[in-house]
Design a protein around this motif. Structure first.
Motif, PDB file in Angstrom:
ATOM      1  N   ASP A 125      13.637   3.568  -1.328  1.00 19.77           N
ATOM      2  CA  ASP A 125      12.766   2.404  -1.125  1.00 19.77           C
ATOM      3  C   ASP A 125      12.815   1.482  -2.335  1.00 19.77           C
ATOM      4  N   ALA A 126      12.769   2.095  -3.530  1.00 23.95           N
ATOM      5  CA  ALA A 126      12.808   1.294  -4.757  1.00 23.95           C
ATOM      6  C   ALA A 126      14.136   0.547  -4.872  1.00 23.95           C
ATOM      7  N   ALA A 127      15.236   1.242  -4.540  1.00 22.67           N
ATOM      8  CA  ALA A 127      16.546   0.601  -4.604  1.00 22.67           C
ATOM      9  C   ALA A 127      16.648  -0.534  -3.595  1.00 22.67           C
ATOM     10  N   PRO A 175       3.949   3.850  -9.979  1.00 25.82           N
ATOM     11  CA  PRO A 175       5.292   4.315 -10.347  1.00 25.82           C
ATOM     12  C   PRO A 175       5.931   5.209  -9.285  1.00 25.82           C
ATOM     13  N   MET A 176       5.100   5.923  -8.493  1.00 27.12           N
ATOM     14  CA  MET A 176       5.628   6.750  -7.413  1.00 27.12           C
ATOM     15  C   MET A 176       5.773   5.966  -6.124  1.00 27.12           C
ATOM     16  N   ARG A 177       5.569   4.635  -6.200  1.00 26.44           N
ATOM     17  CA  ARG A 177       5.782   3.694  -5.108  1.00 26.44           C
ATOM     18  C   ARG A 177       4.858   3.937  -3.909  1.00 26.44           C
ATOM     19  N   VAL A 211       3.397  -3.071 -15.640  1.00 25.01           N
ATOM     20  CA  VAL A 211       3.104  -4.418 -16.133  1.00 25.01           C
ATOM     21  C   VAL A 211       1.699  -4.743 -15.660  1.00 25.01           C
ATOM     22  N   ARG A 212       0.851  -5.207 -16.564  1.00 22.88           N
ATOM     23  CA  ARG A 212      -0.527  -5.514 -16.167  1.00 22.88           C
ATOM     24  C   ARG A 212      -0.940  -6.877 -16.706  1.00 22.88           C
ATOM     25  N   GLU A 269       7.092  -1.480 -13.810  1.00 26.30           N
ATOM     26  CA  GLU A 269       8.027  -2.192 -14.677  1.00 26.30           C
ATOM     27  C   GLU A 269       9.319  -2.521 -13.945  1.00 26.30           C
ATOM     28  N   GLU A 270       9.770  -1.625 -13.066  1.00 26.59           N
ATOM     29  CA  GLU A 270      11.040  -1.847 -12.372  1.00 26.59           C
ATOM     30  C   GLU A 270      10.979  -3.017 -11.392  1.00 26.59           C
ATOM     31  N   LEU A 271       9.761  -3.479 -11.056  1.00 21.19           N
ATOM     32  CA  LEU A 271       9.614  -4.615 -10.154  1.00 21.19           C
ATOM     33  C   LEU A 271       9.274  -5.906 -10.907  1.00 21.19           C
TER      34      LEU A 271
END
Length: 303
Positions: free
Chosen positions: A76-78, A134-136, A153-154, A269-271
């Motif tokens: 999903d993240a990919a 983080p666990m989506r 990110v906040r 962070e990855e988004l």
């Protein structure tokens, strides 16, 4: 292990039923059953306990389900990062926040976001439980406290206070309390102090109970508290952001309020470079600025 078999196993484990999994996968029950049996044979183990009420994972099944769940979240993240490499804003965005903020502030404002990005699909998940970004479990969150996880990110959006409000009709009938002790003659509407909520709200309710209040209505979210107030049931403990959309609310005992409750927007962070996240972040920020401007104008008019 064959990915198709793992995908079917995961759907069965998630649904708890061969029939329901087949409906989700658009396969017959017999086809799903054959794939699960083939996977069990290849692993030389039993993955499900079968009984009349459905399927329950064995210990080995639980281990495999944890692995397939992690794999699907990574996929999903990919997929999200691949989609977000495009310039256009489209696809699903899973947003989580509290029931009160989501129903009373966020949802009524989403029209502006959809008008600008009609191909964006919002999945609004409203609950008091803090979902794991983080666990989506969600893509972006609006939380009533600063997130503690380091890989997020906040951005702080605003501060909220819990205050006392009543409807004009209620005050005309029962009078306006002038002191905390006067609250003993009124019905208080609030969340139960043991229910999931910001600690500042629970602390304020505990303070109000020092007035020996005899009549009390508790609701497990602020939407219900608001409905009680609007229908002249009593004086409610509500977040101050409601006054923008419900100007008929009358603040009672203006010297009494909760401590500040910080409101944060957060995402993994990855988004950080996600077009969907950027669109939502800008939308919320613009709405907050407009909200603050209206508050300042209202305060100036009162002065």
């Amino acid at each position: 292990m064959d990915w198709d078999k793992l995908r079917i196993f995961h759907a069965v484990a998630d649904a708890g039923s061969l029939t329901h999994a087949g409906e989700i996968l658009h396969l017959s029950q017999s086809a799903v059953s054959r794939q699960v049996r083939a996977l069990e044979e290849s692993l030389n183990t039993t993955l499900f306990h079968r009984h009349a009420r459905g399927l329950i994972l064995t210990e080995q099944g639980e281990l495999l389900f944890d692995a397939t769940s992690a794999m699907l979240k990574r996929l999903d993240a990919a997929e999200a990062r691949i989609r977000d490499s495009e310039d256009e804003v489209f696809g699903e965005l899973r947003v989580t926040t509290t029931i009160g903020f989501g129903t009373l502030w966020l949802a009524p404002r989403l029209t502006a976001l959809y008008e600008k990005y009609p191909d964006l699909k919002i999945d609004l998940m409203l609950e008091e439980r803090v979902l794991d970004l983080p666990m989506r479990e969600a893509d972006v969150a609006i939380r009533m406290k600063e997130p503690s996880q380091a890989d997020l990110v906040r951005r702080k959006l605003m501060d909220v206070h819990m205050r006392l409000y009543a409807a004009p009709g209620y005050l005309e009938r029962y009078g306006t309390p002038e002191t905390l002790e006067d609250m003993a003659q009124h019905r208080l509407i609030s969340q139960n102090t043991t229910s999931a909520q910001v600690s500042a709200g629970a602390t304020l309710v505990q303070k109000l109970f020092t007035a020996d209040i005899h009549s009390h209505l508790t609701v497990n979210n602020y939407f219900g508290v608001l409905q009680g107030v609007l229908n002249d049931l009593g004086i409610g403990v509500l977040p101050d952001y409601l006054t923008d959309d419900f100007p008929q609310l009358v603040r009672v005992l203006p010297d009494i309020e909760s401590n500040e409750v910080p409101v944060y927007l957060a995402y993994p962070e990855e988004l950080r470079h996600s077009k969907r996240i950027e669109a939502f972040r800008n939308f919320v920020t613009e709405e907050i600025f407009a909200y603050r401007r209206r508050l300042r104008e209202a305060e100036t008019a009162q002065d």
